[in-house]
Enzyme design. Structure first.
Site, PDB file in Angstrom:
ATOM      1  N   THR A  70      -7.534 -29.794 -44.291  1.00 14.28           N
ATOM      2  CA  THR A  70      -7.893 -31.072 -43.694  1.00 14.28           C
ATOM      3  C   THR A  70      -6.725 -31.429 -42.811  1.00 14.28           C
ATOM      4  O   THR A  70      -5.672 -30.805 -42.898  1.00 14.28           O
ATOM      5  CB  THR A  70      -8.070 -32.118 -44.828  1.00 14.28           C
ATOM      6  OG1 THR A  70      -9.214 -31.782 -45.591  1.00 14.28           O
ATOM      7  CG2 THR A  70      -8.204 -33.538 -44.307  1.00 14.28           C
ATOM      8  N   GLY A  86      -5.332 -31.794 -48.711  1.00  9.44           N
ATOM      9  CA  GLY A  86      -5.058 -31.254 -50.034  1.00  9.44           C
ATOM     10  C   GLY A  86      -6.238 -31.162 -50.976  1.00  9.44           C
ATOM     11  O   GLY A  86      -6.052 -31.050 -52.182  1.00  9.44           O
ATOM     12  N   GLY A  87      -7.483 -31.203 -50.459  1.00  8.43           N
ATOM     13  CA  GLY A  87      -8.636 -31.042 -51.328  1.00  8.43           C
ATOM     14  C   GLY A  87      -8.656 -32.076 -52.439  1.00  8.43           C
ATOM     15  O   GLY A  87      -8.367 -33.262 -52.234  1.00  8.43           O
TER      16      GLY A  87
END
Length: 513
Positions: free
Chosen positions: A321, A404-405
């Site tokens: 992202t 960072g999910g």
């Protein structure tokens, strides 16, 4: 290693210096923080396809006297059929190489909605730097190189065929055309033009023209909690922003050690994250309500024990992202996050423009009747969780976020605690080693089995022995992007801006004017 930059009249922080420079140039021409954010994000859509792009989604928080929230996450196409996936024997959404995990991308709708409400400069002017870089070429960043080799081998990934090392020139002519279509024709130029037609063809029944004709961006009511003497804001569902806010509210009632170097500091923050997030798969969907009930926060706070690791019930059922932030000379702040989900996304490329498509549909459930079940017109649960902080009187304090999910709320809780509770400078708070909770390995499955998560520690922490003694399974990983790329701008009481870009991003920059 932990440089804080200062500026009196505006600042932009992002993962790439080319993007930050485009944002500052917009400020120099009289643009707003929203203009700067759009200009910077457009450049990132060109130069950082391993993180974001025109084929992904967008969320933003804006402070312009009050806080508003923009949800530009796409919806599944009219052809979405969960029964078909279950008939294939699938129990979860396909991770890569499958168009069914690609909701209609919301990025361009997000730019246009942000610009319509808060922009000052013409969209053509904001997109010009990105168009030039896509047409004439840009240097491959060190973080792009490994993924570019894989992308080049996929149908439509030819833009990356020549990438061998950092600094190699990359051109993306199809992306230049798509950006020009937005500049010339607005949303119809993009969603109903070359990109939209190619997406319908690639979808082979997943999307209709009506799916692409419907705008995907909505202004929504942000969520807020009081923590460490400030109001912290994030996105409502379908974002997981409530996990950040719940974690901070839990922490605000705990006795934290005086120094973040103490293992008990990492223990309490990690346990707050686990208490907040263990049932996320059951709770997070686009219609979820009342996730920050004070009584529920108090109940979860009581689960956290200073002397040991809690056990949480199993619920019923490496993200990439990019985040950027901008503050202008008038005090407007924008906290914007934009994503492909996994790296280059689903490793699918729209065939006419070569735009890589996100795989954000991996957030959908395939359990029949689940409130987040894959289906036509639905938004999937999202990891994207930008943050914004205001002072008690409502004045802007900080715009902050990270990639960072699943770990985004965990990373932000550490940074915000360092900033607000311990008084660290932005550069110090961003550079400090971090922890994250890790599940099965994709970066999006942390909460599938919350008692089995490992506490990953970034090289350089002082916590390992103390955390192991408290019952945490721990492992140490190299310092770097596995622990996010966070950026922030902090507004001091006298109006001076203090900002930093995450050193893990290698080519990130905090630039001011």
């Amino acid at each position: 290693m932990h440089n804080t930059r200062y500026a009196p009249n505006g600042m932009v922080c992002s993962v790439d210096h080319l993007a930050s420079a485009a944002g500052v140039a917009a400020l120099d021409r009289g643009g707003s923080a929203a203009d700067a954010a759009i200009a910077a994000n457009a450049v990132l859509a060109v130069v950082a396809p391993h993180m974001c792009g025109l084929g992904g989604d967008l969320f933003a928080l804006v402070h312009d006297g009050s806080v508003t929230a923009l949800n530009a996450s796409g919806r599944a196409g009219s052809g979405a059929d969960p029964a078909r996936l279950r008939a294939e024997g699938r129990t979860r959404m396909p991770h890569l190489h499958d168009i069914r995990s690609v909701p209609v991308p919301g990025c361009v709708d997000g730019w246009l909605a942000l610009h319509a409400r808060h922009g000052r400069l013409p969209m053509t002017e904001l997109l010009r730097p990105a168009i030039g870089l896509a047409r004439d070429g840009f240097p491959a960043s060190p973080l792009m190189v490994a993924g570019a080799r894989t992308a080049a081998g996929r149908p439509g990934g030819g833009d990356f065929a020549g990438v061998r090392a950092a600094g190699d020139r990359v051109t993306r002519p199809g992306v230049a055309r798509a950006l020009q279509a937005v500049a010339d024709g607005g949303r119809d130029g993009f969603y109903l033009g070359e990109f939209g037609q190619g997406l319908i063809e690639l979808g082979d029944g997943e999307y209709t023209a009506a799916d692409l004709a419907a705008p995907t961006a909505d202004w929504v009511e942000p969520l807020r909690v009081r923590a460490f003497g400030h109001d912290v804001w994030s996105m409502p569902p379908n974002s997981q922003g409530y996990l950040l806010l719940m974690s901070l509210a839990i922490l605000d009632g705990l006795g934290l050690p005086g120094s973040p170097r103490h293992p008990a500091w990492a223990h309490l923050l990690a346990e707050a994250a686990r208490a907040a997030g263990h049932d996320r798969p059951a709770l997070l969907h686009e219609d979820a309500k009342d996730l920050l009930d004070p009584g529920e926060i108090a109940r979860r706070r009581a689960l956290v024990q200073p002397a040991g690791r809690l056990r949480v019930p199993v619920p019923a059922s490496d993200g990439d992202t990019t985040y950027l932030c901008a503050v202008d000379g008038d005090g407007m702040g924008v906290s914007l996050i934009q994503s492909n989900a996994s790296g280059f996304g689903g490793m699918l490329f729209e065939p006419r423009t070569g735009i890589n498509l996100h795989n954000r549909g991996i957030g959908f459930s395939l359990r029949p009747g689940h409130p987040a079940e894959y289906g036509p017109g639905r938004r999937p649960p999202h990891t994207l969780a930008p943050a914004l902080i205001t002072r008690p009187g409502g004045a802007l304090r900080t715009v902050v976020g990270t990639m960072g999910g699943d770990a985004q709320p965990q990373i932000l809780a550490q940074i915000i605690t360092r900033l607000l509770h311990h008084g660290e400078e932005p550069g110090q708070a961003l550079a400090a080693p971090r922890w994250r909770l890790a599940g099965g390995g994709t970066g999006f499955d942390t909460w599938d089995a919350p008692d089995d998560v490992v506490l990953d520690l970034e090289e350089g922490t002082t916590w390992a022995d103390g955390l192991a003694a408290l019952g945490h399974p721990v492992r140490t990983l190299p310092y770097g992007g596995s622990f996010g790329h966070a950026h922030l701008v902090d507004v001091r009481p006298d109006g001076m801006l203090a900002g930093a870009a995450d050193p893990r991003s290698l080519v990130g920059a905090a630039l001011g004017r």
